[in-house]
Write a protein that holds these residues in place. Structure first.
Motif, PDB file in Angstrom:
ATOM      1  N   GLY A   1      -2.295   3.272   6.530  1.00  0.00           N
ATOM      2  CA  GLY A   1      -3.140   2.717   7.038  1.00  0.00           C
ATOM      3  C   GLY A   1      -3.732   2.421   8.242  1.00  0.00           C
ATOM      4  N   LEU A   2      -2.985   3.031   9.081  1.00  0.00           N
ATOM      5  CA  LEU A   2      -3.148   2.967  10.730  1.00  0.00           C
ATOM      6  C   LEU A   2      -4.221   3.590  10.930  1.00  0.00           C
TER       7      LEU A   2
ATOM      8  N   SER B   1     -10.057   6.576  16.236  1.00  0.00           N
ATOM      9  CA  SER B   1      -9.283   6.282  14.866  1.00  0.00           C
ATOM     10  C   SER B   1      -8.283   5.005  14.366  1.00  0.00           C
ATOM     11  N   ALA B   2      -8.287   4.488  15.201  1.00  0.00           N
ATOM     12  CA  ALA B   2      -8.315   2.860  14.869  1.00  0.00           C
ATOM     13  C   ALA B   2      -7.760   2.629  13.259  1.00  0.00           C
ATOM     14  N   ASN B   3      -7.370   1.486  12.911  1.00  0.00           N
ATOM     15  CA  ASN B   3      -7.750   1.154  11.852  1.00  0.00           C
ATOM     16  C   ASN B   3      -7.261   0.038  11.150  1.00  0.00           C
ATOM     17  N   SER B   4      -6.010  -0.422  12.712  1.00  0.00           N
ATOM     18  CA  SER B   4      -5.389  -1.400  12.227  1.00  0.00           C
ATOM     19  C   SER B   4      -5.181  -1.889  13.663  1.00  0.00           C
ATOM     20  N   LEU B   5      -4.392  -3.278  13.941  1.00  0.00           N
ATOM     21  CA  LEU B   5      -4.889  -4.244  15.058  1.00  0.00           C
ATOM     22  C   LEU B   5      -3.463  -3.212  16.092  1.00  0.00           C
ATOM     23  N   LEU B   6      -2.367  -2.512  15.413  1.00  0.00           N
ATOM     24  CA  LEU B   6      -1.830  -2.107  16.150  1.00  0.00           C
ATOM     25  C   LEU B   6      -1.940  -1.302  16.924  1.00  0.00           C
ATOM     26  N   THR B   7      -2.950  -0.369  16.140  1.00  0.00           N
ATOM     27  CA  THR B   7      -3.190   0.960  16.853  1.00  0.00           C
ATOM     28  C   THR B   7      -4.455   0.435  17.878  1.00  0.00           C
ATOM     29  N   VAL B   8      -5.320  -0.503  17.221  1.00  0.00           N
ATOM     30  CA  VAL B   8      -6.019  -1.151  18.292  1.00  0.00           C
ATOM     31  C   VAL B   8      -5.067  -1.026  19.929  1.00  0.00           C
ATOM     32  N   TYR B   9      -4.422  -1.880  19.597  1.00  0.00           N
ATOM     33  CA  TYR B   9      -3.442  -2.508  21.116  1.00  0.00           C
ATOM     34  C   TYR B   9      -3.099  -1.203  21.704  1.00  0.00           C
TER      35      TYR B   9
ATOM     36  N   MET C   1       0.413  -1.282  -0.199  1.00  0.00           N
ATOM     37  CA  MET C   1       0.277  -0.349  -0.311  1.00  0.00           C
ATOM     38  C   MET C   1       1.122   0.942  -0.105  1.00  0.00           C
ATOM     39  N   HIS C   2       1.247   2.218  -0.562  1.00  0.00           N
ATOM     40  CA  HIS C   2       1.910   3.367  -1.365  1.00  0.00           C
ATOM     41  C   HIS C   2       0.792   4.369  -1.444  1.00  0.00           C
ATOM     42  N   GLU C   3       0.746   5.197  -1.095  1.00  0.00           N
ATOM     43  CA  GLU C   3       0.109   6.299  -0.530  1.00  0.00           C
ATOM     44  C   GLU C   3       1.418   7.100  -0.520  1.00  0.00           C
ATOM     45  N   SER C   4       0.112   8.424  -1.459  1.00  0.00           N
ATOM     46  CA  SER C   4       1.164  10.200  -1.419  1.00  0.00           C
ATOM     47  C   SER C   4       2.551  10.285  -0.210  1.00  0.00           C
ATOM     48  N   ALA C   5       3.208  11.386  -0.331  1.00  0.00           N
ATOM     49  CA  ALA C   5       3.824  11.461   0.799  1.00  0.00           C
ATOM     50  C   ALA C   5       3.205  12.603   2.509  1.00  0.00           C
ATOM     51  N   MET C   6       3.814  12.034   3.129  1.00  0.00           N
ATOM     52  CA  MET C   6       2.898  12.372   4.305  1.00  0.00           C
ATOM     53  C   MET C   6       3.096  14.204   3.988  1.00  0.00           C
ATOM     54  N   THR C   7       2.573  14.923   4.579  1.00  0.00           N
ATOM     55  CA  THR C   7       3.002  16.201   4.396  1.00  0.00           C
ATOM     56  C   THR C   7       2.097  16.777   5.703  1.00  0.00           C
TER      57      THR C   7
END
Lengths: 200, 479
Positions: free
Chosen positions: B72-73, B128-136, B1-7
């Motif tokens: 995606g997090l 705002s969690a969208n990943s198991l990592l952020t949920v935890y 999953m590639h997204e535009s650069a973080m600005t």
């Protein structure tokens, strides 16, 4: 070939050190055997080109955790004989758990249905591949948010630990360094002018 | 999953977390350097910071469509923005109500406010969690702050006991959650909830076990029977102000947890978790309501009432239908608002010789403190589900959605449980008005806190008069 020789050498040391951890009667010896365990497993990780994890294992576990462990072991006067009483009573449970764990390990190695062949080992990495760079790139780009949150979590741990343990008890004798430095002679020595008494 | 650069521009939807993180550091530093005035500076600064963060969330962070950030997090949508605002409001109110109590009990130190803010950050992360990592990470951020807050009054033995119980049980729950998550990751190869939502249709026994572990952890965090053991101890052992905090905002987080993790991430086949949730909800409704009758302590009674209310929220999820989800959201919001009020009354109803711990302490409150008694009466009516208060509509929507999805016996059980529950809520009112108290003088005068509490109760009553506002809001958020 050399890798295989190295692997078996260090694997043997690792297993021997592991046996040492659970058989030595002196808790300090057991802790030192555990240090040896960590060091040799770090070398094994080095062999599968996971050099970052290997170094972290040495730094964190050997350098910090085990030192703390040794401190605790040395500071607490643990009566080993007291602890060992009743040990054999639960031996059957230990054997049972050991049996289950061994069966599970054998099951994973023998059965290849899980789609990953553990006997093949990791694929060799191209030259110039740096574990640390890859990890760093992943952590600070894709997982930047998670890293920041983990940092926040550590901050919470620090605040919680300090606010729960740092306390000023009444009557506690403490040094106030700034007061000590700022003190002047006049605060401590009182010069009393007295009239000299006439000679009898 | 590639997204535009973080600005900087792309980080706009995450302004709530960013500003709150900054606010935590500012409050922490201000508390260190404020000197003798920290007693007033820190609580005031905290409230100002909360208001500023909420304002930034509305103006800068508002999103119309679902926006995914940080590879995606993180997800920002209207639901997450709204849940965060609800979190800001409830933590802000909780801190505001607690201030007189904290001063009275000598529980001072800016760490209290900072830990409340970090708990709030955990709630925002979960919303705002969208990943198991952020949920935890969100759950841990919230839980760790709450453990420390429960133990905050270090001279209290019961608080320490409650904190240890909460900590040990919470650690087990986190372990269960991680166990389930690692199994999910092993089976699907992804932590991302978007991807999990697409793969979860095909599953085997391993998937069922993983989801079971996750649901158990969710039940622990919600405090649903049989994972409710920590709730009464924490509510009665912790300082009242902390019990207020634990009983309100984290419920929003628990709602977000279920909405993100089960409804969205594992939503391809709701049958995976509906059965377990049904058992949990039925047990919570029965155990919560029946055990609450036997309580003599107001805080333990409110704790079992919380357990029963969690049963109601879970009933909304059991329908696996948008109408149920929106009823669950409405119920959570009404519950949080009502509990803020009732614990606020407990905070203010202190006697000259101590806090209002027992139900008997409320005897004669009607003559001792008429305003407080009226507020408590309204809140108890609302929780019991008496019209025209908001609690009535919240219960009605849950039961309607149950009937709508052919869960007739669950709806009947919910009605039965409400009737049982009405007994102990109405008993408080009986005590306040028809029993003579030992004491006849007004003890705590806090005009500002009383004013806020009155507004809080007016909101509960107002939502009851105009329930369509709440329903329309929840419908637009949950679809």
């Amino acid at each position: 070939m050399l890798v295989t020789v190295l692997f078996y050498t260090f694997a043997t040391i690792l297993v021997a050190a592991g046996v040492g951890v659970i058989t030595s009667r002196n808790p300090v010896h057991a802790a030192l055997s555990l240090v040896l365990c960590f060091l040799t497993s770090a070398v094994l990780w080095m062999l599968i080109e996971a050099e970052f994890l290997a170094i972290v294992l040495v730094l964190v576990y050997v350098g910090a955790v085990m030192v703390l462990f040794l401190f605790v072991v040395m500071m607490l006067d643990i009566n080993v004989e007291e602890l060992k009483r009743g040990f054999t009573r639960y031996a059957w449970l230990g054997w049972l758990v050991t049996g289950i764990v061994i069966a599970e390990i054998v099951g994973v190695i023998v059965q290849r249905r899980l789609g990953l062949d553990v006997t093949r080992g990791a694929a060799p990495l191209p030259p110039g591949y740096s574990n640390a760079t890859e990890l760093g790139t992943a952590l600070f780009t894709r997982y930047a948010y998670a890293v920041e949150l983990a940092a926040m979590l550590l901050l919470v741990a620090i605040i919680a630990a300090i606010s729960l343990t740092l306390r000023r008890r009444r009557g506690l004798k403490l040094q106030d360094i700034s007061a000590q430095v700022a003190v002047r002679a006049g605060d401590r020595v009182r010069i009393v002018k007295m009239k000299s008494e006439p000679r009898p | 999953m590639h997204e535009s650069a973080m600005t900087l521009e792309s980080l706009r939807p995450a302004i709530a977390e960013i500003s709150l993180g900054l606010a935590i550091c500012v409050v922490l530093m201000a508390d260190v350097f404020a000197g003798a005035s920290r007693k007033y500076v820190t609580p005031l600064l905290t409230l100002v910071a909360l208001a500023a963060c909420a304002w930034l969330t509305v103006t800068v962070g508002a999103v119309q469509d679902r926006t995914v950030l940080f590879d995606g997090l993180y997800v920002a949508d209207r639901l997450s923005v709204f849940l965060k605002l609800a979190g800001f409001l409830s933590v802000g109110l909780a801190l505001f109500y607690s201030q007189p109590y904290l001063e009275r009990r000598g529980i001072q130190g800016g760490e209290y406010q900072v830990l409340a803010l970090t708990a709030l950050l955990g709630i925002c992360v979960l919303a705002s969690a969208n990943s198991l990592l952020t949920v935890y990470l969100g759950i841990e951020l919230l839980s760790l702050s709450l453990y420390a807050l429960v133990a905050f009054d270090r001279d209290s033995g019961v608080a320490a006991e409650a904190a240890i119980k909460y900590f040990v049980l919470g650690a087990i729950a986190s372990g269960t959650l991680l166990y389930g998550m690692s199994m999910l990751y092993g089976l699907t190869g992804t932590l991302n909830l978007d991807k999990l939502a697409t793969v979860s249709a095909a599953h085997g026994a391993g998937f069922v076990i993983a989801v079971t572990f996750i649901v158990v952890a969710v039940a622990f965090k919600f405090g649903a029977v049989p994972f409710h053991m920590w709730v009464p101890d924490v509510y009665s052992g912790a300082p009242v102000s902390v019990a207020l905090l634990v009983s309100t905002a984290p419920k929003i987080a628990s709602f977000a947890l279920v909405a993100r993790l089960l409804v969205y991430g594992l939503g391809a086949d709701p049958a995976l978790w509906v059965q377990i949730l049904t058992v949990l909800a039925v047990l919570s409704l029965l155990a919560g309501n029946f055990i609450a009758i036997a309580q003599t302590s107001i805080r333990r009674m409110l704790a079992y009432s919380a357990i029963a209310n969690v049963g109601f929220i879970l009933l909304g999820f059991i329908t696996a239908d948008p109408s149920g989800y929106r009823a669950a959201l409405a119920y959570t919001l009404v519950y949080v608002l009502t509990t803020l009020g009732s614990f606020g009354v407990v905070l203010l109803a202190a006697r000259s010789d101590g806090e209002a711990e027992e139900l008997d302490d409320f005897k004669g409150l009607g003559t001792r403190d008429p305003l407080l008694a009226v507020l408590m009466m309204a809140l108890m009516f609302s929780t019991a589900g008496v019209p025209p208060f908001a609690g009535f509509w919240a219960k009605l929507w849950i039961i309607q959605s149950l009937l709508h999805t052919q869960h007739v016996w669950l709806a009947a059980l919910a009605v039965l449980a409400s009737v049982v529950g009405a007994y102990y809520y109405l008993r408080v009112i009986w005590f306040m008005y028809f029993d003579a108290g030992r004491e006849q003088t007004l003890i705590v005068r806090q005009p500002l806190t009383r004013g806020a509490l009155t507004l809080n109760v007016l909101a509960v009553a107002g939502l009851g008069v105009m329930p369509n506002v709440l329903l329309a809001l929840c419908t637009s958020l949950m679809g």
